[in-house]
Write an enzyme that holds these catalytic residues in place. Structure first.
Site, PDB file in Angstrom:
ATOM      1  N   ASP A  48       0.864  -1.186   0.000  1.00 36.56           N
ATOM      2  CA  ASP A  48       0.000   0.000   0.000  1.00 36.56           C
ATOM      3  C   ASP A  48       0.894   1.227   0.000  1.00 36.56           C
ATOM      4  O   ASP A  48       1.640   1.465   0.961  1.00 36.56           O
ATOM      5  CB  ASP A  48      -0.917  -0.001   1.222  1.00 36.56           C
ATOM      6  CG  ASP A  48      -1.778   1.253   1.281  1.00 36.56           C
ATOM      7  OD1 ASP A  48      -2.559   1.469   0.345  1.00 36.56           O
ATOM      8  OD2 ASP A  48      -1.653   2.012   2.265  1.00 36.56           O
ATOM      9  N   GLU A  82      -1.145  -1.394  -6.245  1.00 32.41           N
ATOM     10  CA  GLU A  82      -2.319  -0.713  -6.782  1.00 32.41           C
ATOM     11  C   GLU A  82      -1.956  -0.016  -8.089  1.00 32.41           C
ATOM     12  O   GLU A  82      -0.840   0.480  -8.256  1.00 32.41           O
ATOM     13  CB  GLU A  82      -2.831   0.327  -5.786  1.00 32.41           C
ATOM     14  CG  GLU A  82      -3.443  -0.256  -4.532  1.00 32.41           C
ATOM     15  CD  GLU A  82      -3.919   0.825  -3.590  1.00 32.41           C
ATOM     16  OE1 GLU A  82      -5.137   1.012  -3.456  1.00 32.41           O
ATOM     17  OE2 GLU A  82      -3.054   1.491  -2.988  1.00 32.41           O
ATOM     18  N   CYS A 132     -12.894  -4.353   5.273  1.00 32.09           N
ATOM     19  CA  CYS A 132     -12.407  -5.092   6.441  1.00 32.09           C
ATOM     20  C   CYS A 132     -11.773  -6.392   5.976  1.00 32.09           C
ATOM     21  O   CYS A 132     -12.418  -7.202   5.301  1.00 32.09           O
ATOM     22  CB  CYS A 132     -13.553  -5.369   7.407  1.00 32.09           C
ATOM     23  SG  CYS A 132     -13.069  -6.398   8.826  1.00 32.09           S
ATOM     24  N   CYS A 168     -13.836  -9.602   7.765  1.00 40.17           N
ATOM     25  CA  CYS A 168     -15.184 -10.057   7.402  1.00 40.17           C
ATOM     26  C   CYS A 168     -15.610  -9.641   6.005  1.00 40.17           C
ATOM     27  O   CYS A 168     -16.615 -10.120   5.501  1.00 40.17           O
ATOM     28  CB  CYS A 168     -16.201  -9.534   8.415  1.00 40.17           C
ATOM     29  SG  CYS A 168     -16.404  -7.734   8.394  1.00 40.17           S
ATOM     30  N   CYS A 200     -14.034  -2.304  12.850  1.00 42.62           N
ATOM     31  CA  CYS A 200     -15.138  -2.785  12.026  1.00 42.62           C
ATOM     32  C   CYS A 200     -16.283  -3.236  12.932  1.00 42.62           C
ATOM     33  O   CYS A 200     -16.118  -3.479  14.139  1.00 42.62           O
ATOM     34  CB  CYS A 200     -14.667  -3.938  11.146  1.00 42.62           C
ATOM     35  SG  CYS A 200     -15.981  -4.656  10.111  1.00 42.62           S
ATOM     36  N   CYS A 240     -17.572  -6.025  13.031  1.00 37.83           N
ATOM     37  CA  CYS A 240     -17.349  -7.392  13.493  1.00 37.83           C
ATOM     38  C   CYS A 240     -16.431  -7.439  14.701  1.00 37.83           C
ATOM     39  O   CYS A 240     -16.188  -8.517  15.259  1.00 37.83           O
ATOM     40  CB  CYS A 240     -16.771  -8.245  12.364  1.00 37.83           C
ATOM     41  SG  CYS A 240     -15.093  -7.773  11.866  1.00 37.83           S
ATOM     42  N   ASP A 272      -3.312   1.441   7.039  1.00 34.72           N
ATOM     43  CA  ASP A 272      -2.421   1.068   5.947  1.00 34.72           C
ATOM     44  C   ASP A 272      -2.165  -0.434   5.896  1.00 34.72           C
ATOM     45  O   ASP A 272      -2.110  -1.023   4.812  1.00 34.72           O
ATOM     46  CB  ASP A 272      -1.097   1.827   6.087  1.00 34.72           C
ATOM     47  CG  ASP A 272      -1.282   3.329   5.986  1.00 34.72           C
ATOM     48  OD1 ASP A 272      -2.227   3.756   5.290  1.00 34.72           O
ATOM     49  OD2 ASP A 272      -0.494   4.072   6.590  1.00 34.72           O
TER      50      ASP A 272
END
Length: 398
Positions: free
Chosen positions: A190, A274, A327, A330, A346, A348, A355
């Site tokens: 990232d 990316e 996330c 999940c 999150c 969950c 990052d």
């Protein structure tokens, strides 16, 4: 990849004599002149008569120009760099006609790179001594590293940067470039500004910010330059000082990226990144300077050719993939996640570093693409009944 067919350019500094510097300066000027003349002729032919002029026609033009009194000085330099610039312009027009690039532009004496390319017939390389055409003595090259054993340069490119430094780049076949032993490791990367690269392993590589470290020195040199009279010798001296600061920044940045990308390629079989559109991102005036200093495009290009050399896999996922808001536990996609939020929890119950979570999602998406050819965008619904394709591959390979 076939071993022994990889061509590498080995770049060295050299210190020319006054005679050599004058000869090379004349060559640079003639190369720029021929390029602009041919571009003008081809532009007139294309826009007025819709006629495509090929390389053979431009070569004939060059022969006729040398016979005129006005352009007789073109005969004073080696003909090979002039022919090479015709080939480069032909390639530029081919890219334009096939939609890969914009229309070629004229070369400027102040803005464009000063360079000349010599093929095998225009130089001699013997016992570590390189002698160019029209020169009596070899170049005084600073051999910072040896050429591959038994390698013979096929092309030599001589250039001078804006800081006044002279460089020679020799293109050779390097048989030592071979695929590395296969590994079972993969990593997602990232890219960022404060942290240049966050790996899916949890490692964070701090951005050295080379431009910021020399910003005071650069600003001082630019203030001195702004006070000099245009066209004066003192202004030219001040311009060179500014260029040297820029060169120092670029050299340090390039060296850091080479070390980083080489380590990543050696330690991982698959690297997932990316597909960032840096060209659009730098339009943000608040972040343009920091994004340019990070040099994400340079890092990607280094990873691309090094992975090709050493038998590694490089996967670029969709730029719109919500790696930060997804996330990794999940698969739920958050609606919003402002930049100032560096950690988030999150629904969950999983708590994420912004990052590191993005890097893990990038890795999972890349592995899903390589494993089953799935897309890299997760399901739009926030329902947790069923995982998206990016979650079909386990995150154990880090």
């Amino acid at each position: 990849m076939k071993t022994g067919l990889v061509k590498r350019a080995f770049k060295y500094r050299f210190h020319p004599t006054n005679e050599q510097a004058a000869e090379l300066s004349r060559t640079f000027g003639c190369v720029r002149k021929v390029y602009n003349l041919v571009l003008e002729a081809r532009t007139v032919a294309w826009f007025q008569r819709q006629e495509r002029v090929n390389y053979n026609a431009t070569s004939a033009m060059l022969t006729q120009w040398k016979k005129t009194e006005e352009l007789a000085f073109l005969c004073e330099v080696s003909s090979v760099p002039l022919q090479q610039t015709l080939r480069h312009l032909q390639g530029a027009f081919s890219n334009f006609f096939e939609g890969r690039a914009k229309y070629p532009r004229f070369k400027s004496k102040k803005r464009n790179r000063r360079c000349a390319e010599y093929t095998r017939s225009a130089f001699t390389y013997r016992d570590g001594a390189l002698t160019l055409a029209k020169m009596k003595s070899p170049l005084a090259i600073v051999w910072s590293r040896p050429l591959p054993e038994g390698a013979e340069p096929s092309t030599v490119t001589v250039s001078q940067d804006s800081a006044g430094r002279w460089f020679v780049s020799m293109l050779c076949e390097d048989a030592s470039v071979r695929p590395l032993p296969a590994l079972d490791t993969a990593v997602g990367i990232d890219a960022g500004i404060t942290t240049l690269a966050t790996l899916s392993t949890g490692e964070k590589i701090t951005n050295p910010r080379h431009e910021r470290r020399d910003r005071t020195r650069l600003a001082r040199a630019q203030r001195v330059l702004a006070k000099k009279e245009k066209g004066s010798r003192n202004r030219d001296k001040a311009r060179i000082k500014v260029a040297k600061v820029h060169a120092r920044i670029a050299d340090r940045r390039r060296d850091f990226l080479h070390q980083l990308t080489t380590r990543l390629v050696r330690e991982n079989q698959t690297i997932v990144i990316e597909d960032l559109t840096v060209r659009n991102m730098v339009k943000n005036k608040s972040l343009a300077r920091a994004i340019s200093d990070a040099a994400w495009t340079d890092m990607r290009s280094m990873l691309e050719y090094k992975c090709a050399w050493y038998g590694r896999n490089l996967v670029a996922i969709d730029r719109w993939f919500p790696s930060t808001r997804l996330c990794s536990a999940c698969g739920t996609v958050e609606d919003k996640l402002p930049l100032n939020v560096r950690e988030w929890t999150c629904g969950c119950g999983a708590r994420h570093d912004r990052d590191v979570n993005a890097a893990c999602n990038i890795l999972a998406a890349g592995l899903a693409v390589t494993a089953c050819g799935a897309g890299v965008r997760p399901q739009r619904e926030s329902s947790r009944t069923g995982q998206p394709a990016a979650k079909q591959e386990p995150l154990t390979a880090k």
